[in-house]
Write a protein that holds these residues in place. Structure first.
Motif, mmCIF file in Angstrom:
data_model
loop_
_atom_site.group_PDB
_atom_site.id
_atom_site.type_symbol
_atom_site.label_atom_id
_atom_site.label_comp_id
_atom_site.label_asym_id
_atom_site.label_seq_id
_atom_site.Cartn_x
_atom_site.Cartn_y
_atom_site.Cartn_z
ATOM 1 N N GLU A 127 0.703 -1.335 -0.123
ATOM 2 C CA GLU A 127 -0.032 0.133 -0.147
ATOM 3 C C GLU A 127 0.671 1.367 -0.050
ATOM 4 O OE1 GLU A 127 -3.337 -0.080 2.765
ATOM 5 O OE2 GLU A 127 -3.573 -2.167 2.197
ATOM 6 N N THR A 128 2.055 1.177 -0.372
ATOM 7 C CA THR A 128 2.983 2.341 -0.498
ATOM 8 C C THR A 128 3.477 2.340 -1.932
ATOM 9 O OG1 THR A 128 3.983 1.990 1.669
ATOM 10 C CG2 THR A 128 4.992 3.096 0.083
ATOM 11 N N ASP A 178 5.872 3.974 -4.688
ATOM 12 C CA ASP A 178 7.371 4.406 -4.882
ATOM 13 C C ASP A 178 7.113 5.389 -5.956
ATOM 14 O OD1 ASP A 178 9.818 4.787 -5.773
ATOM 15 O OD2 ASP A 178 10.499 2.966 -5.222
#
Length: 183
Positions: A151-152, A154
Motif C-alpha cells: 500500500e505504498t 514508490d
C-alpha cells in the motif's frame, strides 16, 4: 552531490519537454554523467568504485541494470532518457528528412521529395527508437516492475512506469499523425 543534482535537473527538464513541441535545452549527446548510485548507498555515504557505475553515454545503458546500482531512482532517470530519445526523433524528424539524413528514409524511397509519401515507421531511425522503447520496460529487474508495495507507492518507480508506457504512445501516435496530417 553534484551528480545527483545534475540528474534531478536533467529529469525535470525532460519531464517538461515531454508535453510540448520544443527541443531539449541540452542535447543528450552533450551529457556525460555518471548515473546515480542506489539510494541506500547514497544515504549511507558509501563510495562506489567508478568501474561499477554506469555512464549516461554507455552502450546499452538503457537496457542494462546492474543489481548493485539500480533502484527506482536510477530507472526514473533512465526513463527520462528514453523520453528524450523519443522526443528527439519526433522533433527532428522533418528537419533530418529534408537535410537528406538516410536514417529518415524508408528503404526504397531515398528519392522521395515529400514527407507525404513517407511512412516514418519504416525508417531506420524510427525502428531504432521503437526497438529501444519496446525493450525498455521488459529489461527492468523483476523486483522493480510494480510501483505499489504494501500500500505504498514508490513515486520514482511509478513515474518511470508511466514514462515507459508514455514513450510507446507518444512515438507511435506521432508517427500515425504524420500519415494522416503531414506537416
Amino acid at each position: 552531490m553534484y551528480g545527483l543534482m545534475c540528474c534531478v535537473a536533467y529529469t525535470l527538464e525532460r519531464q517538461q519537454i515531454a508535453g510540448n513541441s520544443y527541443s531539449a535545452v541540452i542535447d543528450d549527446h552533450d551529457i556525460y554523467q555518471l548515473l546515480p548510485v542506489r539510494g541506500d548507498k547514497f544515504e549511507q555515504g558509501l563510495s562506489v568504485p567508478m568501474d561499477e557505475r554506469q555512464w549516461s553515454h554507455d552502450t546499452n545503458m538503457l537496457l542494462t541494470h546492474p543489481k548493485n546500482n539500480t533502484d527506482s531512482f536510477a530507472l526514473f532517470v533512465k526513463a527520462m532518457m528514453v523520453i528524450s530519445r523519443v522526443k528527439r526523433f519526433n522533433v527532428r524528424y522533418k528537419g533530418r528528412f529534408y537535410a537528406g539524413d538516410a536514417d529518415m528514409y524508408s528503404p526504397g524511397t531515398m528519392l522521395c521529395a515529400s514527407l507525404d509519401a513517407l511512412d516514418p515507421r519504416d525508417t531506420p531511425a524510427f525502428q531504432e527508437v521503437d526497438a529501444l522503447v519496446s525493450a525498455f520496460f521488459g529489461s527492468w529487474p523483476q523486483h522493480l516492475r510494480v510501483p505499489i508495495q504494501d500500500e505504498t507507492v514508490d513515486q520514482y518507480l511509478y513515474t518511470a512506469c508511466c514514462a515507459a508506457h508514455m514513450c510507446v504512445f507518444y512515438l507511435r501516435l506521432r508517427a500515425r499523425c504524420w500519415l494522416r496530417f503531414p506537416l
